[in-house]
Design a protein around this motif. Structure first.
Motif, PDB file in Angstrom:
ATOM      1  N   GLY A  26     -17.613 -26.305  41.242  1.00  0.00           N
ATOM      2  CA  GLY A  26     -18.723 -26.268  40.803  1.00  0.00           C
ATOM      3  C   GLY A  26     -19.183 -26.968  39.844  1.00  0.00           C
ATOM      4  O   GLY A  26     -20.081 -27.132  39.971  1.00  0.00           O
ATOM      5  N   ASP A  27     -17.994 -26.345  38.804  1.00  0.00           N
ATOM      6  CA  ASP A  27     -19.017 -26.708  36.892  1.00  0.00           C
ATOM      7  C   ASP A  27     -18.950 -28.876  37.194  1.00  0.00           C
ATOM      8  O   ASP A  27     -19.729 -29.369  37.157  1.00  0.00           O
ATOM      9  CB  ASP A  27     -18.133 -26.841  35.872  1.00  0.00           C
ATOM     10  N   ALA A  28     -17.971 -29.246  38.040  1.00  0.00           N
ATOM     11  CA  ALA A  28     -18.403 -31.100  37.665  1.00  0.00           C
ATOM     12  C   ALA A  28     -19.957 -30.942  38.574  1.00  0.00           C
ATOM     13  O   ALA A  28     -20.582 -32.193  38.184  1.00  0.00           O
ATOM     14  CB  ALA A  28     -17.435 -31.459  38.556  1.00  0.00           C
ATOM     15  N   LEU A  29     -20.007 -29.980  40.042  1.00  0.00           N
ATOM     16  CA  LEU A  29     -21.345 -30.420  40.702  1.00  0.00           C
ATOM     17  C   LEU A  29     -22.369 -30.264  39.294  1.00  0.00           C
ATOM     18  O   LEU A  29     -23.909 -31.128  39.651  1.00  0.00           O
ATOM     19  CB  LEU A  29     -21.061 -29.812  41.850  1.00  0.00           C
ATOM     20  N   TYR A  30     -22.324 -29.459  38.502  1.00  0.00           N
ATOM     21  CA  TYR A  30     -23.768 -28.430  38.157  1.00  0.00           C
ATOM     22  C   TYR A  30     -23.460 -30.019  36.551  1.00  0.00           C
ATOM     23  O   TYR A  30     -24.628 -29.971  36.715  1.00  0.00           O
ATOM     24  CB  TYR A  30     -23.218 -27.416  37.267  1.00  0.00           C
ATOM     25  N   ARG A  31     -22.651 -30.474  36.468  1.00  0.00           N
ATOM     26  CA  ARG A  31     -22.715 -31.174  35.274  1.00  0.00           C
ATOM     27  C   ARG A  31     -23.407 -32.675  35.770  1.00  0.00           C
ATOM     28  O   ARG A  31     -24.243 -33.186  34.934  1.00  0.00           O
ATOM     29  CB  ARG A  31     -21.545 -31.775  34.423  1.00  0.00           C
ATOM     30  N   ARG A  32     -22.900 -33.551  36.946  1.00  0.00           N
ATOM     31  CA  ARG A  32     -24.002 -34.184  37.190  1.00  0.00           C
ATOM     32  C   ARG A  32     -25.168 -34.136  37.712  1.00  0.00           C
ATOM     33  O   ARG A  32     -25.958 -34.735  38.100  1.00  0.00           O
ATOM     34  CB  ARG A  32     -22.813 -34.946  38.741  1.00  0.00           C
ATOM     35  N   ILE A  33     -25.173 -32.846  38.329  1.00  0.00           N
ATOM     36  CA  ILE A  33     -26.879 -32.632  38.692  1.00  0.00           C
ATOM     37  C   ILE A  33     -27.490 -32.730  38.041  1.00  0.00           C
ATOM     38  O   ILE A  33     -29.056 -33.291  38.002  1.00  0.00           O
ATOM     39  CB  ILE A  33     -26.862 -31.569  39.772  1.00  0.00           C
ATOM     40  N   VAL A  34     -27.152 -32.105  36.834  1.00  0.00           N
ATOM     41  CA  VAL A  34     -28.213 -31.340  35.858  1.00  0.00           C
ATOM     42  C   VAL A  34     -28.436 -33.362  35.132  1.00  0.00           C
ATOM     43  O   VAL A  34     -29.198 -33.427  33.925  1.00  0.00           O
ATOM     44  CB  VAL A  34     -27.505 -30.962  34.413  1.00  0.00           C
ATOM     45  N   ARG A  35     -27.528 -34.035  34.749  1.00  0.00           N
ATOM     46  CA  ARG A  35     -27.344 -35.279  34.043  1.00  0.00           C
ATOM     47  C   ARG A  35     -28.558 -36.180  35.406  1.00  0.00           C
ATOM     48  O   ARG A  35     -29.331 -36.513  34.326  1.00  0.00           O
ATOM     49  CB  ARG A  35     -26.203 -36.328  34.557  1.00  0.00           C
ATOM     50  N   ALA A  36     -28.398 -35.763  36.366  1.00  0.00           N
ATOM     51  CA  ALA A  36     -29.230 -36.452  36.922  1.00  0.00           C
ATOM     52  C   ALA A  36     -30.799 -35.931  37.489  1.00  0.00           C
ATOM     53  O   ALA A  36     -32.028 -36.459  36.743  1.00  0.00           O
ATOM     54  CB  ALA A  36     -29.499 -36.206  39.366  1.00  0.00           C
ATOM     55  N   CYS A  37     -31.290 -34.617  36.837  1.00  0.00           N
ATOM     56  CA  CYS A  37     -32.197 -34.374  36.783  1.00  0.00           C
ATOM     57  C   CYS A  37     -32.341 -35.462  35.081  1.00  0.00           C
ATOM     58  O   CYS A  37     -33.619 -35.258  34.865  1.00  0.00           O
ATOM     59  CB  CYS A  37     -31.913 -32.894  36.145  1.00  0.00           C
ATOM     60  N   ILE A  38     -32.310 -34.531  34.602  1.00  0.00           N
ATOM     61  CA  ILE A  38     -32.526 -35.448  32.566  1.00  0.00           C
ATOM     62  C   ILE A  38     -32.319 -36.740  32.643  1.00  0.00           C
ATOM     63  O   ILE A  38     -33.614 -37.298  32.299  1.00  0.00           O
ATOM     64  CB  ILE A  38     -31.312 -35.551  31.722  1.00  0.00           C
TER      65      ILE A  38
END
Length: 336
Positions: A130-142
């Protein structure tokens, strides 16, 4: 209850490694529990010549002429420890592979799993999916990237014990959208105003007429599969939960597949090279889930595009509404 499951058939070095893993596990438990039982013999790994190892005739006979084998780069990964495999250290290379693949995803991730239990900063749940998905989605948003994650899980846990069902649902909902440490809430706190623009969760259900009556049942998702960018995938026995991923608990085995045969396709509206094996598998699944019997009815090449992503979500939303109206199904947003 009908099941939905996915699996791999391999030959060559990956198949040899699968066999050696089985032999290692067998011999550990033979020595532990059946040391003096002659009907349970120790197994000895077989040696192979290159000619034997790369003879794909058996695989071709299994697949048939209409489904030729595809050459890939495959790596075996495991969750094992001393109790399960006799190793002196805990191995959680399945979890490592999942996290690395999520971190390296460029366009989309497609997940099918029996569970989705992964909560960051939790005293009980420790795996990092879940944390890996969180990091990847936040990166995509930024970075203002168009990035999609599709997750298919069972609508309800497949247990007969009510307490077990409630416990699993509790942890799944805490993983997805309930509480400050859930994936959706963490994304919102990090500036992702609408997490569903990046990640969405789905279940499967079907209907039929039985003895003159209209009936419905959940299709129980039992797969343990992730496909990334139509170029790499992981499939095997590991669920997305601590039991499967920590290494010290359940023993699990998966294959990580990287495509080496590339074909032309489209991702995010751009022509891209994708893997022949992974893209073929993912497209087959999307057609199955969407009920597409004719490939010409809907193009499923580009899971990143707004058009397809919105179509997928709208189809699921409409189907859920129809099932609720006709069958009064659970789960439903009307009961919280």
């Amino acid at each position: 209850m009908p099941w939905h499951d996915e699996a791999l058939v391999v030959s060559g070095e990956a198949a040899r490694d699968c066999a050696r893993h089985f032999i290692q596990r067998w011999n550990v438990h033979k020595a532990d529990k059946y040391r003096f039982v002659e009907s349970y013999p120790y197994l000895v790994p077989k040696s192979y010549s290159d000619e034997e190892l790369f003879d794909h005739s058996v695989l071709n006979s299994i697949l048939g002429e209409d489904r030729p084998a595809i050459c890939v780069d495959a790596q075996c990964v495991r969750s094992v420890s001393f109790w399960s495999c006799g190793t002196q250290t805990i191995e959680h290379s399945i979890q490592n592979a999942y996290i690395r693949m999520i971190d390296n995803a460029q366009h989309f991730i497609y997940i099918e799993n029996q569970f989705f239990i992964s909560i960051a900063q939790d005293s009980t749940i420790k795996n990092g999916i879940g944390d890996a998905l969180y990091r990847r989605i936040v990166r995509a948003c930024i970075d203002k990237e168009k990035f999609r994650v599709y997750v298919i899980i069972p609508l309800l846990p497949g247990f007969s014990n009510v307490n077990a069902v409630q416990a699993v649902l509790y942890f799944i909902m805490r993983s997805i959208n309930k509480g400050e440490t859930s994936l959706f809430e963490r994304l919102k706190q990090s500036g992702v105003t609408d997490p569903e623009e990046y990640i969405s969760f789905y279940g499967m259900r079907n209907w039929d007429i039985l003895m003159g009556s209209l009936v419905t049942e959940i299709i129980y998702v039992h797969s343990k599969l992730m496909i990334v960018d139509d170029r790499m995938c992981i499939c095997g026995s590991a669920n997305i939960n601590d039991r499967s991923l920590q290494g010290s608990r359940d023993s699990e085995f998966c294959l990580v597949v990287n495509d080496i045969e590339m074909i032309d396709s489209t991702l995010n509206g751009q022509t891209q090279k994708v893997g022949k094996f992974c893209s073929t598998w993912r497209k087959k699944l999307f057609r199955q889930i969407l009920g597409i019997t004719n490939e010409n009815d809907l193009n499923v090449d580009d899971p990143c595009s707004d058009e397809f992503y919105n179509y997928f979500r709208e189809t699921a939303r409409n189907n859920a509404q129809i099932y609720e109206e006709v069958f009064n199904t659970l789960p439903t947003n009307h009961i919280r």
